[in-house]
Design an enzyme around this catalytic site. Structure first.
Site, mmCIF file in Angstrom:
data_model
loop_
_atom_site.group_PDB
_atom_site.id
_atom_site.type_symbol
_atom_site.label_atom_id
_atom_site.label_comp_id
_atom_site.label_asym_id
_atom_site.label_seq_id
_atom_site.Cartn_x
_atom_site.Cartn_y
_atom_site.Cartn_z
ATOM 1 N N SER A 269 12.956 34.083 -3.831
ATOM 2 C CA SER A 269 12.625 35.582 -4.121
ATOM 3 C C SER A 269 12.804 35.838 -5.603
ATOM 4 O O SER A 269 13.670 35.008 -6.321
ATOM 5 C CB SER A 269 13.390 36.606 -3.357
ATOM 6 O OG SER A 269 14.788 36.603 -4.107
ATOM 7 N N ASP A 270 12.066 36.841 -6.331
ATOM 8 C CA ASP A 270 12.466 37.165 -7.478
ATOM 9 C C ASP A 270 13.715 38.085 -7.540
ATOM 10 O O ASP A 270 14.160 38.318 -6.266
ATOM 11 C CB ASP A 270 11.273 37.941 -8.163
ATOM 12 C CG ASP A 270 11.258 37.923 -9.469
ATOM 13 O OD1 ASP A 270 10.193 38.421 -10.135
ATOM 14 O OD2 ASP A 270 12.406 37.661 -10.103
ATOM 15 N N TRP A 271 14.189 38.190 -8.602
ATOM 16 C CA TRP A 271 15.563 38.792 -8.796
ATOM 17 C C TRP A 271 15.664 40.151 -7.731
ATOM 18 O O TRP A 271 15.067 41.084 -8.307
ATOM 19 C CB TRP A 271 15.846 39.251 -10.216
ATOM 20 C CG TRP A 271 17.142 39.630 -10.474
ATOM 21 C CD1 TRP A 271 17.855 40.609 -10.005
ATOM 22 C CD2 TRP A 271 18.040 39.147 -11.431
ATOM 23 N NE1 TRP A 271 18.881 40.970 -10.585
ATOM 24 C CE2 TRP A 271 19.067 40.274 -11.463
ATOM 25 C CE3 TRP A 271 18.032 38.082 -12.156
ATOM 26 C CZ2 TRP A 271 20.281 39.658 -12.315
ATOM 27 C CZ3 TRP A 271 19.097 37.831 -13.032
ATOM 28 C CH2 TRP A 271 20.086 38.624 -13.155
ATOM 29 N N GLY A 272 16.349 40.041 -6.754
ATOM 30 C CA GLY A 272 16.552 41.333 -5.957
ATOM 31 C C GLY A 272 15.420 41.784 -5.045
ATOM 32 O O GLY A 272 15.560 42.700 -4.295
#
Ligand code: GLC
Length: 723
Positions: A269-272
């Site tokens: 996933s991208d950050w968060g």
């Protein structure tokens, strides 16, 4: 995947507890592994996130670590504690260089040079690998049409075919042929899947709304090209795709990416982005976010603890099948095997090599060459090239600035960057070069202005170094007003009053509304953020020691009101023709033209090229029998130069509306003064395929026109039929 590799991964999986399996999905930034944690305490952000020590001890990867010594010590500390000796994989953003920073991808895109793009990725991989990094979060291949979006700087532009060619080149450069044996390469991670560049209003993280056909026609091809080139990982995007955030979108991840495209690598996933399923409003809490993300197929959760804190309970309560956990862990372990980390957990990390290769002269030379080819000359009414006997006043906030590395250059050094003034000093005697700030990026003082006017009065020619601070583009840097800051426009106007030849060099991360600049000066060189060697490259171009050859890969709008503006647009039912001054009810603006200020594919040279004798081998094309297009290109000037010969195709009638033009091929050629070359291309039935009403990707018999020329607006038309 070879049999013994898979079997060893499966036997390792059998030994892992459920908690150990889930911990492989956790990716935390380096600071979680430094300081307090290395003493074994959980403090600070880890505590706030509710992350337990066991999770960190068993985590699968680290975000953003670098430095051979640092990474070896993190790996050592980890392996000491990890029960089964499963090594960490070190991932970081090496997008357009590690310490030797290349032009930003929007600049590299304008080079139309796949060999140099590949070489830039190979250099970046080598510097990163000896510094201990195993995976890079690149290439970013999001298609872009809206310069308000700050991240257009990271893209190679608005065309799906060209972006795909660059995606392949970057993956080849990063990964090489065998990640296990070539320790100077890193695994690539194509991002951001999918269609992140289509955020409404050009506002970062905003909603993406489009038909599946538009997604497949324009936004997906470059990701697919990266995966077809063997890219090892995919990163999910922050945005929704058809109403579902990418990180929780099973249609996008499982059905399309994994089932239809057959991708069996790691999805991160991208950050968060997993926890952001909550504010998106498709998950009520972290547990539901974890459930949706794992079911959608996200393996590694970057920087949030939904998996770490809830997957165990979800599996033990039967909500999530353990098979889903197992398949994700297997993909992660297989990546580590491919990287050879079980045999050599330090991989390429080598302090001695770090000293030898990082920012070495050879790498800087590649960066300079690519920077020269990435700059685009937008205007030249004779003021360029500069002459060595001229007295030059270099004025502007970028005259002595090292802020020319652009976004995602976290490991680059602005101090070590070659500034424009440095570059000009290599060309001129000190008495011939006068330098003044004129103003800052967004503000200015009377004194700065007076100093600038004073040196300008002493000079024969003025070089204005203008632009956006690098902090005005990149992630979370959308701008509603894409002009240069007013103080810079005022500086241009005041200097214009002196009546001297003026050249503007632009350092910026997006196509700008150039009013107030391009109409005030005699020449404009678009340098984007040219990287570590930027000042030297621009100086070579300004003095003609290198001939500008960049071509725009993103349209430059007439104004922000025109956005989105792109070349491969549809005709509409009421097309507007500028020469038609009568018709009122047609698709036009009352106050600005429809056409961009400068089109996709455009760029000037110090010479001129002419096209002639364009022909097709046949006027009829069949599935079995491609046709060839040939054209003669001549260099009419006194300087050698490079031309990007471009071939566009128009499908005159489709089952769905078809773009007026689509780039299908291009060749960069070098021509000596007076030299003429015959350039040839093959046109195939495959190039004529598109997604029909039912999304079948096929071609239709019928009439087409091929255009061959220097950009998307000029070309010789060659009609043909597909039978
Ligand atoms: C950022 C970016 C992504 C990057 C990641 C890790 O938010 O969206 O491109 O790879 O975080 O730094």
């Amino acid at each position: 995947m070879t049999e013994n590799l898979t079997s060893s991964v499966h036997s390792l999986l059998q030994q892992m507890t459920l908690e150990e399996k889930i911990a492989q999905f956790m990716q935390l930034a380096t600071h979680f592994y430094e300081g307090s944690f290395s003493a074994g305490q959980i403090t600070g952000p880890m505590e706030e996130m509710g992350i337990r020590k066991e999770t960190v001890l068993n985590s699968g990867s680290v975000l953003g670590a670098s430095g051979a010594r640092e990474i070896r010590s993190i790996q050592d500390a980890h392996l000491k504690e990890n029960r089964l000796g499963i090594p960490l994989v070190m991932m970081a953003d090496i997008v357009h260089g590690f310490e030797t920073i290349f032009p930003v991808p929007l600049g590299i895109g304008c080079s139309w040079n796949m060999e140099l793009a590949e070489q830039s990725a190979q250099v970046a991989a080598k510097e990163a690998a000896v510094s201990g990094i195993h995976v890079t979060f690149a290439p970013m291949v999001d298609l872009v049409r809206d310069p308000r979006w700050g991240r257009v700087v990271e893209s190679t532009g608005e065309d799906p075919y060209l972006n795909g060619q660059f995606a392949r080149a970057f993956v080849r450069g990063f990964q090489g042929k065998d990640l296990k044996t070539d320790l100077h390469r890193v695994a690539a991670c194509v991002k951001h899947f999918a269609a992140y560049g289509a955020a409404e209003g050009g506002r970062d993280y905003n909603t993406v709304n489009m038909s599946e056909r538009e997604l497949r026609e324009n936004y997906l091809p470059a990701y697919k090209a990266a995966l077809d080139e063997g890219c090892e990982m995919v990163m999910t995007s922050f945005n929704t795709v058809d109403g579902i955030p990418a990180s929780g979108n099973a249609t996008l991840m499982r059905h399309l990416l994994r089932d239809e495209w057959g991708f069996d690598g790691v999805i991160i996933s991208d950050w968060g982005a997993v926890k952001e399923l909550i504010p998106h409003g498709v998950a009520a809490d972290e547990a539901e976010a974890a459930k949706k993300a794992i079911q959608a197929g996200v393996d590694i959760e970057m920087m949030t603890p939904c998996y770490a804190n809830h997957l165990q309970e979800l599996v033990e309560s039967g909500v999530v099948a353990e098979e889903l956990i197992d398949e994700g862990v297997i993909r992660i372990l297989q990546l580590k095997k491919k990287l050879g980390l079980f045999e050599n957990p330090y991989r390429g990390a080598d302090e001695q090599q770090e000293k030898e290769v990082v920012l070495c002269a050879e790498h800087r030379a590649v960066a300079r060459e690519l920077a020269e080819k990435s700059c685009v000359m937008l205007k030249n009414e004779g003021a360029l090239p500069l002459q060595k006997e001229q007295k030059v006043a270099l004025i502007g906030p970028f005259a002595e600035s090292g802020d020319i590395l652009g976004a995602w250059s976290w490991h680059g050094s602005k101090e070590k960057a070659m500034k424009l003034a440095d570059g000009l000093r290599m060309k001129l005697d000190s008495a011939q070069l006068l330098v003044g700030q004129g103003c800052d990026i967004q503000t200015g003082t009377e004194k700065q202005l007076e100093d600038a006017l004073r040196i300008a009065e002493q000079a024969d020619v003025l070089v204005l170094a203008l632009g956006e601070a690098s902090s005005m583009s990149g992630e979370a840097c959308s701008r509603s007003d894409i002009r240069l800051p007013q103080v810079q426009l005022d500086l241009v106007k005041r200097l214009k009053e002196l009546g001297k030849p003026m050249i503007a060099v632009l350092f910026n991360g997006r196509p700008l509304d150039l009013h107030g600049v391009i109409d005030q000066v005699d020449a404009v060189l678009e340098a984007w953020y040219p990287g570590t060697e930027g000042g030297a490259a621009v100086a070579n171009l300004l003095f003609g020691d290198s001939n500008p050859s960049g071509r725009l890969t993103m349209s430059i709008p007439f104004s922000v009101g025109q956005v989105p503006v792109y070349y491969n647009h549809f005709n509409t039912g009421r097309p507007y023709y500028p020469e038609d001054t009568e018709s009122h009810y047609v698709s036009k603006y009352l106050d600005i033209p429809n056409e961009p200020l400068l089109p996709f594919g455009f760029g000037l040279s110090y010479t001129t090229f002419s096209y002639s004798d364009a022909t097709l081998s046949e006027n009829t094309l069949t599935k079995e029998q491609p046709i060839s297009l040939t054209v003669k290109v001549k260099n009419n000037g006194k300087l050698a130069g490079e031309e990007v010969v471009q071939v566009y195709i128009q499908d005159l009638v489709g089952e769905v509306v078809r773009p007026l033009k689509e780039l299908k091929a291009f060749k960069r050629i070098h021509l000596e003064p007076g030299e003429k070359k015959v350039v040839s291309f093959t046109i195939t039935e495959e190039q004529l395929r598109y997604h029909h009403a039912n999304l079948d990707f096929t071609s239709d018999p019928g009439a087409f026109i091929a255009y061959v020329g220097p950009n998307s607006e000029e070309g010789i038309a060659l009609p043909f039929e597909l039978q």
